[in-house]
Motif scaffolding. Structure first.
Motif, mmCIF file in Angstrom:
data_model
loop_
_atom_site.group_PDB
_atom_site.id
_atom_site.type_symbol
_atom_site.label_atom_id
_atom_site.label_comp_id
_atom_site.label_asym_id
_atom_site.label_seq_id
_atom_site.Cartn_x
_atom_site.Cartn_y
_atom_site.Cartn_z
ATOM 1 N N ILE A 1 -4.074 -6.836 3.701
ATOM 2 C CA ILE A 1 -4.414 -5.708 4.576
ATOM 3 C C ILE A 1 -3.387 -5.516 5.699
ATOM 4 C CG2 ILE A 1 -6.121 -4.894 6.259
ATOM 5 C CD1 ILE A 1 -8.290 -6.080 4.425
ATOM 6 N N GLU A 2 -3.088 -6.595 6.419
ATOM 7 C CA GLU A 2 -2.180 -6.420 7.575
ATOM 8 C C GLU A 2 -0.793 -5.967 7.113
ATOM 9 O OE1 GLU A 2 -2.070 -9.533 10.628
ATOM 10 O OE2 GLU A 2 0.012 -8.934 11.008
ATOM 11 N N GLU A 3 -0.317 -6.571 6.055
ATOM 12 C CA GLU A 3 1.009 -6.195 5.536
ATOM 13 C C GLU A 3 1.014 -4.713 5.133
ATOM 14 O OE1 GLU A 3 1.944 -8.447 2.048
ATOM 15 O OE2 GLU A 3 3.754 -7.265 1.676
ATOM 16 N N PHE A 4 -0.077 -4.289 4.459
ATOM 17 C CA PHE A 4 -0.191 -2.891 4.048
ATOM 18 C C PHE A 4 -0.150 -1.972 5.274
ATOM 19 C CE2 PHE A 4 -2.751 0.893 3.309
ATOM 20 C CZ PHE A 4 -2.167 1.416 2.168
ATOM 21 N N ILE A 5 -0.923 -2.338 6.311
ATOM 22 C CA ILE A 5 -1.021 -1.471 7.490
ATOM 23 C C ILE A 5 0.304 -1.401 8.241
ATOM 24 C CG2 ILE A 5 -2.144 -1.285 9.762
ATOM 25 C CD1 ILE A 5 -4.754 -1.933 8.402
ATOM 26 N N ARG A 6 1.033 -2.501 8.257
ATOM 27 C CA ARG A 6 2.356 -2.496 8.904
ATOM 28 C C ARG A 6 3.296 -1.472 8.247
ATOM 29 N NH1 ARG A 6 4.154 -6.995 12.001
ATOM 30 N NH2 ARG A 6 2.395 -8.332 12.485
ATOM 31 N N GLY A 7 3.068 -1.199 6.960
ATOM 32 C CA GLY A 7 3.962 -0.293 6.238
ATOM 33 C C GLY A 7 3.522 1.159 6.230
ATOM 34 N N THR A 8 2.351 1.475 6.811
ATOM 35 C CA THR A 8 1.888 2.870 6.817
ATOM 36 C C THR A 8 2.670 3.679 7.859
ATOM 37 O OG1 THR A 8 0.195 2.444 8.491
ATOM 38 C CG2 THR A 8 -0.463 2.148 6.187
ATOM 39 N N ASP A 9 2.582 5.016 7.771
ATOM 40 C CA ASP A 9 3.285 5.873 8.750
ATOM 41 C C ASP A 9 2.924 5.485 10.182
ATOM 42 O OD1 ASP A 9 4.363 7.314 6.673
ATOM 43 O OD2 ASP A 9 3.019 9.046 6.906
ATOM 44 N N ASP B 1 -6.744 4.488 6.889
ATOM 45 C CA ASP B 1 -8.132 4.975 6.896
ATOM 46 C C ASP B 1 -8.687 4.999 5.467
ATOM 47 O OD1 ASP B 1 -7.890 5.375 9.623
ATOM 48 O OD2 ASP B 1 -7.540 7.529 9.469
ATOM 49 N N LEU B 2 -7.842 5.461 4.536
ATOM 50 C CA LEU B 2 -8.289 5.492 3.125
ATOM 51 C C LEU B 2 -8.575 4.087 2.615
ATOM 52 C CD1 LEU B 2 -6.231 8.048 1.015
ATOM 53 C CD2 LEU B 2 -8.567 8.215 1.881
ATOM 54 N N LEU B 3 -7.711 3.124 3.005
ATOM 55 C CA LEU B 3 -7.942 1.731 2.580
ATOM 56 C C LEU B 3 -9.300 1.240 3.094
ATOM 57 C CD1 LEU B 3 -6.969 -0.999 1.380
ATOM 58 C CD2 LEU B 3 -5.927 -1.479 3.616
ATOM 59 N N CYS B 4 -9.584 1.512 4.351
ATOM 60 C CA CYS B 4 -10.850 1.077 4.946
ATOM 61 C C CYS B 4 -12.029 1.748 4.218
ATOM 62 C CB CYS B 4 -10.852 1.410 6.437
ATOM 63 S SG CYS B 4 -12.308 0.864 7.326
ATOM 64 N N ALA B 5 -11.895 3.048 3.947
ATOM 65 C CA ALA B 5 -12.952 3.767 3.216
ATOM 66 C C ALA B 5 -13.131 3.155 1.822
ATOM 67 C CB ALA B 5 -12.607 5.244 3.109
ATOM 68 N N GLY C 1 -12.463 8.056 -5.211
ATOM 69 C CA GLY C 1 -11.882 7.248 -6.293
ATOM 70 C C GLY C 1 -10.501 6.733 -5.924
ATOM 71 N N ILE C 2 -9.713 7.579 -5.261
ATOM 72 C CA ILE C 2 -8.361 7.160 -4.855
ATOM 73 C C ILE C 2 -8.451 6.049 -3.804
ATOM 74 C CG2 ILE C 2 -6.266 7.946 -3.660
ATOM 75 C CD1 ILE C 2 -6.783 10.702 -5.036
ATOM 76 N N ALA C 3 -9.375 6.213 -2.861
ATOM 77 C CA ALA C 3 -9.557 5.188 -1.825
ATOM 78 C C ALA C 3 -9.957 3.858 -2.456
ATOM 79 C CB ALA C 3 -10.619 5.651 -0.826
ATOM 80 N N LEU C 4 -10.808 3.933 -3.464
ATOM 81 C CA LEU C 4 -11.248 2.709 -4.130
ATOM 82 C C LEU C 4 -10.076 2.017 -4.833
ATOM 83 C CD1 LEU C 4 -13.675 0.922 -4.827
ATOM 84 C CD2 LEU C 4 -14.107 2.396 -6.795
ATOM 85 N N LEU C 5 -9.231 2.803 -5.474
ATOM 86 C CA LEU C 5 -8.048 2.213 -6.129
ATOM 87 C C LEU C 5 -7.152 1.506 -5.109
ATOM 88 C CD1 LEU C 5 -6.903 4.987 -8.644
ATOM 89 C CD2 LEU C 5 -7.872 2.738 -9.181
ATOM 90 N N LEU C 6 -6.978 2.150 -3.952
ATOM 91 C CA LEU C 6 -6.157 1.566 -2.886
ATOM 92 C C LEU C 6 -6.754 0.220 -2.438
ATOM 93 C CD1 LEU C 6 -3.673 2.808 -1.443
ATOM 94 C CD2 LEU C 6 -5.222 3.579 0.348
ATOM 95 N N ALA C 7 -8.070 0.194 -2.303
ATOM 96 C CA ALA C 7 -8.741 -1.032 -1.865
ATOM 97 C C ALA C 7 -8.565 -2.142 -2.900
ATOM 98 C CB ALA C 7 -10.225 -0.753 -1.629
ATOM 99 N N LYS C 8 -8.687 -1.798 -4.172
ATOM 100 C CA LYS C 8 -8.571 -2.819 -5.219
ATOM 101 C C LYS C 8 -7.162 -3.414 -5.217
ATOM 102 C CE LYS C 8 -12.246 -1.208 -8.303
ATOM 103 N NZ LYS C 8 -13.264 -2.148 -7.854
ATOM 104 N N GLU C 9 -6.168 -2.576 -4.913
ATOM 105 C CA GLU C 9 -4.774 -3.013 -4.930
ATOM 106 C C GLU C 9 -4.418 -3.838 -3.686
ATOM 107 O OE1 GLU C 9 -2.817 -2.334 -7.489
ATOM 108 O OE2 GLU C 9 -0.948 -3.118 -6.620
ATOM 109 N N HIS C 10 -5.031 -3.511 -2.532
ATOM 110 C CA HIS C 10 -4.519 -4.082 -1.274
ATOM 111 C C HIS C 10 -5.528 -4.900 -0.474
ATOM 112 C CE1 HIS C 10 -0.626 -2.227 -1.636
ATOM 113 N NE2 HIS C 10 -1.219 -1.105 -1.996
ATOM 114 N N SER C 11 -6.660 -5.248 -1.060
ATOM 115 C CA SER C 11 -7.649 -6.001 -0.273
ATOM 116 C C SER C 11 -7.109 -7.373 0.150
ATOM 117 C CB SER C 11 -8.958 -6.156 -1.048
ATOM 118 O OG SER C 11 -8.701 -6.832 -2.246
#
Ligand code: MLT
Length: 237
Positions: free
Chosen positions: A193-201, A155-159, A180-190
């Motif tokens: 996306i799918e790989e990132f989401i596969r690794g979330t809780d 959700d934070l990545l999407c935000a 600001g944290i959400a933005l950092l996450l987006a810059k790192e993982h845009s």
């Protein structure tokens, strides 16, 4: 634009939300499921906060035109017609129907925005369309559903991707650290996306439960161009 991000629905400040535009995000899976349902012809989707309320809204004579849908703590609900999965909200099941929908966090996040002037349903699937719809706003509240008060990083990545898309238009001035944290996450993982989401809780839980196709569906950036909104308690397009 002043952007305020609530990292979970349990942290929503009712006064801040009052009269504002709110974007609600539950990537896995409630808002992705709602967008799929509206794409597939649901006449409206009514988000409610619990099973009792949902059941009260459907009388015995209503079952032709109304469907009960959702999950509770990840499990299908006894007596409900459809599960909380974008791959279950198919045209065959949903076209022309009113869907009463309850989930553990996502629909509660939507209900928590009840005092807002405008409530927009967002996921990765319709991110650019939502960005365009809110780009002229002076103020924006974003509610991430999270999971029982804990952060959900999808959700934070999407935000963050939404905030980043608005930043591109020179319109970012968020007051909270969460934005600001959400933005950092987006810059790192845009780019992954799918790989990132596969690794979330939640991603790992859904993979364990056999819902890989939902992860793929929910990770598909901009597969939809609709912008569903909640009007008088109903999600419509
Ligand atoms: C929720 O509302 O907690 C989620 O949408 C749960 C789920 O993925 O089924």
């Amino acid at each position: 634009m002043k952007i305020n991000l609530f990292p979970t629905w349990m942290l929503v400040d009712n006064d801040a939300v009052h009269g504002s535009t709110v974007v609600v995000i539950d990537v896995l899976r409630a808002t992705s499921t709602i967008i799929a349902g509206m794409e597939n012809g649901a006449s409206s989707i009514i988000p409610v906060e619990d099973i009792e309320t949902a059941s009260r809204l459907v009388g015995p004579g209503d079952r032709g035109g109304k469907l009960l849908a959702g999950e509770w703590k990840g499990m299908p609900i006894d007596g409900f017609d459809i599960f909380n999965s974008p791959n279950d909200f198919t045209r065959e099941k949903i076209d022309g129907k009113t869907v009463i929908f309850t989930t553990t966090n996502g629909t509660r996040a939507i209900v928590s925005a009840a005092k807002a002037e405008q409530v927009i349903i967002c996921s990765l699937n319709n991110l650019s369309a939502v960005s365009k719809a809110v780009s002229e706003n002076e103020k924006l509240n974003i509610i991430c559903a999270g999971n029982a008060g804990r952060l959900s990083s999808e959700d934070l990545l999407c935000a963050g991707l939404l905030i980043e898309s608005l930043e591109g238009k020179g319109k970012r001035d968020f007051p909270s650290d969460a934005g600001g944290i959400a933005l950092l996450l987006a810059k790192e993982h845009s780019g992954n996306i799918e790989e990132f989401i596969r690794g979330t809780d939640r991603g790992r839980q859904l993979l364990d439960l056999g819902y890989e196709s939902d992860i793929v569906y929910c990770s598909d950036l901009d597969s939809s161009s609709i912008v569903p909104e909640v009007k008088q308690g109903k999600v419509v397009v």
